[in-house]
Write a protein that holds these residues in place. Structure first.
Motif, mmCIF file in Angstrom:
data_model
loop_
_atom_site.group_PDB
_atom_site.id
_atom_site.type_symbol
_atom_site.label_atom_id
_atom_site.label_comp_id
_atom_site.label_asym_id
_atom_site.label_seq_id
_atom_site.Cartn_x
_atom_site.Cartn_y
_atom_site.Cartn_z
ATOM 1 N N ALA A 14 4.836 7.891 -15.433
ATOM 2 C CA ALA A 14 4.269 6.750 -14.705
ATOM 3 C C ALA A 14 5.431 5.864 -14.395
ATOM 4 O O ALA A 14 5.642 5.239 -13.460
ATOM 5 N N TRP A 16 4.871 12.974 -0.690
ATOM 6 C CA TRP A 16 5.985 12.256 -0.945
ATOM 7 C C TRP A 16 7.042 12.269 0.235
ATOM 8 O O TRP A 16 7.472 11.200 0.795
ATOM 9 N N ILE A 53 4.321 5.727 -5.206
ATOM 10 C CA ILE A 53 4.354 5.738 -6.776
ATOM 11 C C ILE A 53 3.517 7.174 -7.430
ATOM 12 O O ILE A 53 3.861 7.734 -8.212
ATOM 13 N N ILE A 54 2.328 7.119 -6.505
ATOM 14 C CA ILE A 54 1.569 8.264 -6.853
ATOM 15 C C ILE A 54 2.060 9.532 -6.954
ATOM 16 O O ILE A 54 1.856 10.435 -7.678
ATOM 17 N N MET A 93 0.914 -1.108 0.040
ATOM 18 C CA MET A 93 0.018 -0.009 -0.173
ATOM 19 C C MET A 93 0.925 1.182 -0.030
ATOM 20 O O MET A 93 0.771 2.330 -0.740
ATOM 21 N N THR A 95 3.855 1.512 -1.022
ATOM 22 C CA THR A 95 4.660 1.652 -2.219
ATOM 23 C C THR A 95 3.884 2.422 -3.347
ATOM 24 O O THR A 95 4.171 3.046 -4.331
ATOM 25 N N ALA A 96 2.537 1.779 -3.441
ATOM 26 C CA ALA A 96 1.670 2.404 -4.450
ATOM 27 C C ALA A 96 1.282 3.822 -4.241
ATOM 28 O O ALA A 96 1.406 4.638 -5.199
ATOM 29 N N GLN A 97 0.999 4.298 -2.939
ATOM 30 C CA GLN A 97 0.859 5.696 -2.630
ATOM 31 C C GLN A 97 2.310 6.470 -2.951
ATOM 32 O O GLN A 97 2.122 7.660 -3.775
ATOM 33 N N CYS A 151 7.493 4.515 -10.948
ATOM 34 C CA CYS A 151 7.625 2.889 -10.631
ATOM 35 C C CYS A 151 9.195 2.687 -10.718
ATOM 36 O O CYS A 151 9.611 1.984 -9.459
ATOM 37 N N THR A 153 11.931 0.943 -7.224
ATOM 38 C CA THR A 153 12.305 -0.372 -7.690
ATOM 39 C C THR A 153 13.933 -0.551 -7.806
ATOM 40 O O THR A 153 14.659 0.371 -8.154
ATOM 41 N N SER A 194 8.536 5.503 5.463
ATOM 42 C CA SER A 194 9.239 4.375 4.719
ATOM 43 C C SER A 194 10.767 4.280 5.361
ATOM 44 O O SER A 194 11.159 3.173 5.787
#
Length: 310
Positions: free
Chosen positions: A296, A67, A7-8, A1, A3-5, A300, A304, A74
């Motif tokens: 986008a 961010w 990325i956005i 969750m 990580t997805a936030q 990502c 990574t 994180s």
């Protein structure tokens, strides 16, 4: 969750930074030389671009705060609800490279806000501030390299420089596609600016060609430093994402080549052809959509681990 936030937040922030650099580069390099002495024919377009810059700055500011909040969670390992504890965020902000770069970026965003607000309602102030805004927006965009994989890994002294050049070239080309769309929409009907349109579009096409050259060279260099081998390109998550980005980028270049062909073979020779601008406008919109996809994917890639440094 988380990580997805992240990325956005990264995608919105990187996209807004690229757009800001593109807006002011377009205004300075494309619209500036196209102005006719004593004429206000581009006044409305410039005003719209400054309004777009305001919204881009709003997006950049809020995505920057989000961010930072997610990065604190994180880095500290704390739950999101405790990420802004009295000990976690000051440590990240003042004692890490990420925090120091973020202080610089927030300062630049604040300065850009003040200058854009100053120039929004006054044409003379707007035109005199454009060079300063262009420099500040490029610095804002280039500073992202200091929190990239190239900066974190320190794989080569030229890696950071290559990343900065890559970002600035993306701002000139991909970031300039949206203001180009605004320009084309404004002049589609009636086609009142005549040869000015042909000059603006041709100058953007030439700048795009230069930016693509920088993107290809810096992209190859950065990819080699972070991937390291053809095998890793196909067998690691980072490598496969990079391949996907290269595929979308190649399609984007294809649209750019098509637009340059339209400009050189048709627009410069017959600028009043009625179907030409709508066709060019559709192609540029396709480029914008592909540019959003590239941003986008870059977001990502940022979360990574590089193939060379898993």
């Amino acid at each position: 969750m988380l990580t997805a936030q992240l990325i956005i937040a990264r995608a919105i922030h990187i996209g807004a930074s690229i757009l800001l650099a593109g807006i002011f580069s377009f205004d300075l390099v494309m619209l500036g030389p196209a102005r006719r002495p004593g004429s206000d024919d581009l006044h409305e377009i410039e005003r719209r671009l400054f309004r777009l810059a305001v919204w881009s700055l709003v997006a950049a500011l809020f995505s920057a705060l989000l961010w930072f909040y997610l990065e604190v969670a994180s880095m500290s390992g704390l739950p999101l609800k405790n990420a802004l504890s009295a000990t976690a965020w000051p440590t990240i902000l003042f004692e890490t490279q990420f925090g120091r770069v973020w202080q610089l970026r927030l300062g630049l965003i604040a300065a850009l806000f003040v200058l854009v607000a100053t120039g929004l309602g006054k044409m003379k102030a707007r035109r005199s501030l454009t060079p300063v805004l262009c420099v500040l927006s490029v610095v804002l965009l280039g500073s992202l390299a200091w929190i990239s994989h190239a900066a974190a890994a320190s794989v080569h002294p030229l890696g950071l420089l290559g990343d900065m050049l890559h970002l600035c070239a993306a701002g000139g080309w991909i970031g300039g596609l949206v203001p180009l769309t605004v320009f084309l929409v404004h002049v589609r009907a009636p086609f009142s600016l005549g040869e000015t349109v042909a000059r603006v579009v041709y100058r953007f096409s030439t700048l795009s060609l230069c930016c693509v050259s920088v993107l290809v060279v810096s992209g190859i260099s950065n990819s080699w430093l972070l991937v390291g081998s053809i095998y890793a390109l196909f067998t690691t998550p980072y490598g496969r994402l990079l391949l996907f980005k290269l595929t979308v980028f190649a399609i984007l270049i294809g649209f750019g080549v098509r637009n340059r062909f339209l400009v050189k073979t048709k627009l410069l020779k017959a600028p009043a052809e009625p179907d030409l601008l709508p066709q060019l406008h559709r192609n540029v919109l396709c480029e914008v959509c592909l540019g959003v996809a590239v941003v986008a994917i870059v977001a990502c890639l940022g979360v990574t681990p590089p193939a060379r440094h898993p």
